[in-house]
Write a protein that holds these residues in place. Structure first.
Motif, PDB file in Angstrom:
ATOM      1  N   SER A   1       1.571  -4.428  -3.465  1.00 50.82           N
ATOM      2  CA  SER A   1       0.418  -3.488  -3.435  1.00 50.82           C
ATOM      3  C   SER A   1      -1.041  -4.176  -2.964  1.00 50.82           C
ATOM      4  CB  SER A   1       0.174  -2.770  -4.603  1.00 50.82           C
ATOM      5  OG  SER A   1      -0.455  -3.644  -5.719  1.00 50.82           O
ATOM      6  N   ARG A   2      -1.176  -5.018  -3.131  1.00 51.18           N
ATOM      7  CA  ARG A   2      -2.385  -6.103  -2.735  1.00 51.18           C
ATOM      8  C   ARG A   2      -2.382  -6.502  -1.400  1.00 51.18           C
ATOM      9  NH1 ARG A   2      -2.038  -9.053  -7.636  1.00 51.18           N
ATOM     10  NH2 ARG A   2      -1.308 -10.966  -6.564  1.00 51.18           N
TER      11      ARG A   2
ATOM     12  N   PHE B   1       2.043  10.196  25.260  1.00 50.51           N
ATOM     13  CA  PHE B   1       2.422  10.073  24.053  1.00 50.51           C
ATOM     14  C   PHE B   1       3.492  11.062  23.572  1.00 50.51           C
ATOM     15  CE2 PHE B   1       2.496  10.552  19.143  1.00 50.51           C
ATOM     16  CZ  PHE B   1       2.983   9.153  18.970  1.00 50.51           C
ATOM     17  N   ALA B   2       4.863  10.357  23.446  1.00 51.35           N
ATOM     18  CA  ALA B   2       5.875  11.158  23.258  1.00 51.35           C
ATOM     19  C   ALA B   2       6.235  11.953  22.014  1.00 51.35           C
ATOM     20  CB  ALA B   2       7.148  10.668  23.767  1.00 51.35           C
ATOM     21  N   GLY B   3       5.439  11.107  20.926  1.00 51.59           N
ATOM     22  CA  GLY B   3       5.713  11.640  19.546  1.00 51.59           C
ATOM     23  C   GLY B   3       4.774  12.890  19.242  1.00 51.59           C
ATOM     24  N   VAL B   4       4.764  12.796  17.976  1.00 52.92           N
ATOM     25  CA  VAL B   4       3.688  14.073  17.498  1.00 52.92           C
ATOM     26  C   VAL B   4       2.814  13.710  16.388  1.00 52.92           C
ATOM     27  CG1 VAL B   4       3.853  16.286  15.842  1.00 52.92           C
ATOM     28  CG2 VAL B   4       5.527  15.464  17.399  1.00 52.92           C
ATOM     29  N   VAL B   5       1.525  14.017  16.718  1.00 55.52           N
ATOM     30  CA  VAL B   5       0.718  13.701  15.883  1.00 55.52           C
ATOM     31  C   VAL B   5       0.434  14.654  14.526  1.00 55.52           C
ATOM     32  CG1 VAL B   5      -1.914  13.822  15.598  1.00 55.52           C
ATOM     33  CG2 VAL B   5      -0.969  12.956  17.736  1.00 55.52           C
ATOM     34  N   LYS B   6       0.972  13.959  13.495  1.00 51.13           N
ATOM     35  CA  LYS B   6       1.317  14.993  12.276  1.00 51.13           C
ATOM     36  C   LYS B   6       0.443  14.800  11.016  1.00 51.13           C
ATOM     37  CE  LYS B   6       5.380  12.175  11.463  1.00 51.13           C
ATOM     38  NZ  LYS B   6       6.775  11.998  11.194  1.00 51.13           N
ATOM     39  N   PRO B   7       0.161  15.669  10.334  1.00 52.45           N
ATOM     40  CA  PRO B   7      -0.519  15.658   9.016  1.00 52.45           C
ATOM     41  C   PRO B   7       0.578  15.276   7.921  1.00 52.45           C
ATOM     42  CG  PRO B   7      -0.160  18.043   9.416  1.00 52.45           C
ATOM     43  CD  PRO B   7       0.439  17.122  10.876  1.00 52.45           C
ATOM     44  N   PRO B   8       0.292  14.870   6.757  1.00 56.09           N
ATOM     45  CA  PRO B   8      -1.088  14.912   6.249  1.00 56.09           C
ATOM     46  C   PRO B   8      -1.868  13.706   6.805  1.00 56.09           C
ATOM     47  CG  PRO B   8       0.371  14.392   4.501  1.00 56.09           C
ATOM     48  CD  PRO B   8       1.162  14.726   5.709  1.00 56.09           C
ATOM     49  N   PHE B   9      -3.134  13.903   6.934  1.00 59.26           N
ATOM     50  CA  PHE B   9      -4.040  12.880   7.391  1.00 59.26           C
ATOM     51  C   PHE B   9      -4.941  12.290   6.159  1.00 59.26           C
ATOM     52  CE2 PHE B   9      -3.682  15.889  10.959  1.00 59.26           C
ATOM     53  CZ  PHE B   9      -3.068  15.147  11.938  1.00 59.26           C
TER      54      PHE B   9
ATOM     55  N   PRO C   1      -1.712   4.521   1.999  1.00 59.79           N
ATOM     56  CA  PRO C   1      -1.831   4.874   0.599  1.00 59.79           C
ATOM     57  C   PRO C   1      -0.967   5.169  -0.181  1.00 59.79           C
ATOM     58  CG  PRO C   1      -3.725   5.585   2.062  1.00 59.79           C
ATOM     59  CD  PRO C   1      -2.575   5.246   2.857  1.00 59.79           C
ATOM     60  N   ALA C   2       0.073   6.058   0.132  1.00 60.23           N
ATOM     61  CA  ALA C   2       1.058   6.451  -0.759  1.00 60.23           C
ATOM     62  C   ALA C   2       2.184   5.448  -0.886  1.00 60.23           C
ATOM     63  CB  ALA C   2       1.850   7.687   0.036  1.00 60.23           C
ATOM     64  N   MET C   3       2.433   4.592   0.149  1.00 63.81           N
ATOM     65  CA  MET C   3       3.047   3.409  -0.046  1.00 63.81           C
ATOM     66  C   MET C   3       2.438   2.377  -1.021  1.00 63.81           C
ATOM     67  SD  MET C   3       4.252   0.763   3.374  1.00 63.81           S
ATOM     68  CE  MET C   3       4.123   2.485   4.384  1.00 63.81           C
ATOM     69  N   ILE C   4       1.162   2.214  -0.997  1.00 64.18           N
ATOM     70  CA  ILE C   4       0.709   1.458  -2.006  1.00 64.18           C
ATOM     71  C   ILE C   4       0.965   1.744  -3.341  1.00 64.18           C
ATOM     72  CG2 ILE C   4      -1.365   0.709  -3.024  1.00 64.18           C
ATOM     73  CD1 ILE C   4      -2.673   0.569  -0.256  1.00 64.18           C
ATOM     74  N   GLU C   5       0.890   3.223  -3.789  1.00 65.52           N
ATOM     75  CA  GLU C   5       1.007   3.729  -4.827  1.00 65.52           C
ATOM     76  C   GLU C   5       2.462   3.499  -5.262  1.00 65.52           C
ATOM     77  OE1 GLU C   5      -1.171   4.451  -7.058  1.00 65.52           O
ATOM     78  OE2 GLU C   5      -2.587   3.777  -5.434  1.00 65.52           O
TER      79      GLU C   5
END
Length: 264
Positions: free
Chosen positions: A193-194, A237-245, A178-182
């Protein structure tokens, strides 16, 4: 009457390196499956790695150049190339899911992940066309190998693969798109964006497919869904589950806020 089995067709698509040829092979095998031209049989194993273009430079995620968020041509090219790589690998992730685990998981599982593969092929084609309009082709910039590393880490266990790939990696796309779209729209790129809106809508459904089959697996194994997911993610999973969600998109995809919040 089906003459070729599904695993052979999936393996052939996975072993297709040229990006456009992989897209065409994926679309063709999904059409053949839907027409009943491929037997639901698994006579061959899936490759440890799919074939990718030999001109693609792969780097560890930590060695990738930092991508800026501004609207310069270089930043825009880096963004769309990164998206092209994600969508290209997503084709192989969905194909491998169906071919590696479909024999044990059944026809509905196979059909769901072949549909995901067809969507990812379309996404790649859209993003690749966008790249070409910017004077770039997929492979002109380096790409990281983190997505397939997660597939290799979960190649032995369908529950781990479902927990990590759709429910962590693809779910992350729900958070950041969503932030990428904006940002793309603010740069005056309505066409871009579409494309991203279409990808986001489809990815909610893809995450939902993974979450649904994971819940079914947990039900059959008589284990609690949330605790099983947390345990598998911690292990594989070696990474991190990170916010914001993006809680609304995650809810629409059937993800448990309690579970992913516990790992944040």
């Amino acid at each position: 009457m089906a003459s070729e089995d599904l695993s052979t067709a999936i393996r052939a698509a996975l072993r297709t390196a040229d990006p456009r040829a992989k897209v065409m092979a994926t679309r063709a095998l999904v059409r053949r499956w839907r027409k009943g031209e491929l037997a639901h049989a698994f006579s061959v194993t899936m490759p440890d790695r799919p074939a990718w273009p030999d001109y693609l430079e792969l780097r560890p995620p930590g060695q990738m150049p930092k991508r800026g968020k501004g609207g310069s041509d270089r930043n825009r090219q880096a963004l769309w190339h990164s998206l092209a790589h994600i969508e290209f690998v997503a084709i192989d992730l969905a194909l491998d899911m169906a071919g590696r685990f479909g024999g044990a998981m059944g026809r509905a599982f196979v059909g769901d992940f072949l549909s995901v593969a067809a969507d990812e092929a379309l996404h790649f084609a859209l993003v690749d066309r966008k790249l070409h309009s910017m004077g770039l082709r997929y492979g002109d910039l380096p790409a990281h190998d983190g997505l397939w590393a997660s597939a290799q880490a979960t190649a032995h266990d369908v529950a781990a693969r479902l927990a990590v790939v759709p429910m962590v990696l693809e779910a992350r796309g729900l958070d950041v798109t969503p932030a990428m779209i904006e940002r793309v729209r603010a740069q005056g790129d309505e066409h871009g964006s579409r494309i991203l809106e279409r990808i986001l809508d489809d990815e909610i459904r893809h995450v939902a497919v993974g979450a649904r089959h994971f819940k079914d697996w947990c039900h059959k194994a008589a284990v609690p869904t949330d605790s099983a997911w947390i345990s598998l993610v911690k292990e594989h999973f070696a990474g991190v589950v990170k916010p914001p969600f993006n809680d609304s998109a995650r809810l629409a995809a059937g993800l448990s806020r309690t579970a992913y919040g516990a790992l944040a």
